[in-house]
Design a protein around this motif. Structure first.
Motif, short mmCIF file in Angstrom:
data_model
loop_
_atom_site.label_atom_id
_atom_site.label_comp_id
_atom_site.label_asym_id
_atom_site.label_seq_id
_atom_site.Cartn_x
_atom_site.Cartn_y
_atom_site.Cartn_z
N ARG A 1 0.83 -1.21 0.00
CA ARG A 1 0.00 0.00 0.00
C ARG A 1 0.86 1.26 0.00
O ARG A 1 0.36 2.34 -0.28
N SER A 2 2.13 1.12 0.28
CA SER A 2 3.11 2.20 0.14
C SER A 2 4.42 1.61 -0.34
O SER A 2 4.84 0.56 0.15
N THR A 3 5.08 2.27 -1.29
CA THR A 3 6.37 1.78 -1.77
C THR A 3 7.46 1.93 -0.72
O THR A 3 8.57 1.42 -0.90
N ASP A 4 7.17 2.61 0.38
CA ASP A 4 8.13 2.72 1.48
C ASP A 4 8.12 1.48 2.38
O ASP A 4 9.03 1.32 3.19
N PHE A 5 7.10 0.64 2.27
CA PHE A 5 6.98 -0.49 3.18
C PHE A 5 8.08 -1.53 2.91
O PHE A 5 8.40 -1.82 1.76
N LEU B 1 -0.30 3.90 6.77
CA LEU B 1 0.71 4.84 6.29
C LEU B 1 1.25 5.70 7.44
O LEU B 1 2.46 5.94 7.54
N ALA C 1 9.15 -2.67 -2.16
CA ALA C 1 8.36 -1.86 -3.09
C ALA C 1 7.86 -2.65 -4.29
O ALA C 1 6.87 -2.26 -4.92
#
Length: 218
Positions: free
Chosen positions: A36-40, A116, A162
């Protein structure tokens, strides 16, 4: 006791692990399961749950989160359903507070904003707000499940970044991790050789790059 293979996997990206899985003829790339976030980033061992259509009367979507150990990855097989969610903000808050490594869903989740805000990793097919209550119910926990056309057994090693999620079967993880580390060293050496003036073709030949992509003899 420290789980050395979790640490090893956390130092590798999913693309490298994917190549290592391919080399050993293993299917571990979870199709269409995205962060849900490319930072995960996420690494841990699978704690599995299987959902099915709700009966009449409907069963519960589960209060299982109390049973999940810190450091685990919650793996929810909702059969790829995109019309009802099985994960939301209460579960995110509790999982984050418990130190659970992340959640992977063959299906969808809701309440993305809190994940997030907390930086809690969720990997799923999509997100939408409609509840799964009275639409799906827990069939079993601690059983093999399907995530993006990949079989996931309790205790299997999962790595997410990501690019998505890979699953490394427990019985194969030592050889897959060793191969991934070999690929990573070769790719690092290729980059260094190119920076030193070598062409990419020369660098790949020197470090046997294409052989690293070839399926190993079984």
């Amino acid at each position: 006791m420290t789980d050395r293979n979790i640490q090893r996997a956390s130092e590798l990206d999913t693309a490298t692990l994917s190549d290592a899985l391919d080399r050993h003829g293993l299917n571990g790339q979870c199709y269409r399961i995205k962060p849900r976030s490319t930072d995960f980033r996420m690494t841990g061992r699978a704690w599995t749950l299987l959902y099915g259509p709700a009966g009449s009367p409907a069963g519960t979507v589960g209060d299982y989160i109390d049973d999940v150990a810190p450091g685990s990855v919650v793996v929810l097989d909702n059969g790829g359903r995109d019309n009802a969610t099985v994960w939301g903000d209460i579960l995110t808050e509790i999982a984050h507070a418990k130190g659970i490594a992340g959640t992977v869903i063959d299906g969808i989740n809701r309440d993305v904003a809190l994940s997030l805000k907390l930086g809690y990793p969720i990997y799923s097919r999509d997100n939408w707000m409609r509840t799964g209550k009275d639409r799906v119910q827990v069939e079993a926990t601690g059983v093999p499940v399907n995530i993006g056309d990949v079989r996931v057994c309790p205790g299997d090693l999962l790595r997410g970044d990501a690019d998505g999620v890979v699953v490394i079967p427990k019985e194969h993880e030592d050889k897959v991790l060793a191969t991934a580390e070999e690929i990573q060293r070769a790719e690092d050496a290729i980059r260094e050789s190119v920076r030193g003036g070598m062409t990419l073709r020369e660098a790949r030949e020197k470090h046997r790059y294409h052989q690293l992509q070839t399926r190993a003899a079984q």
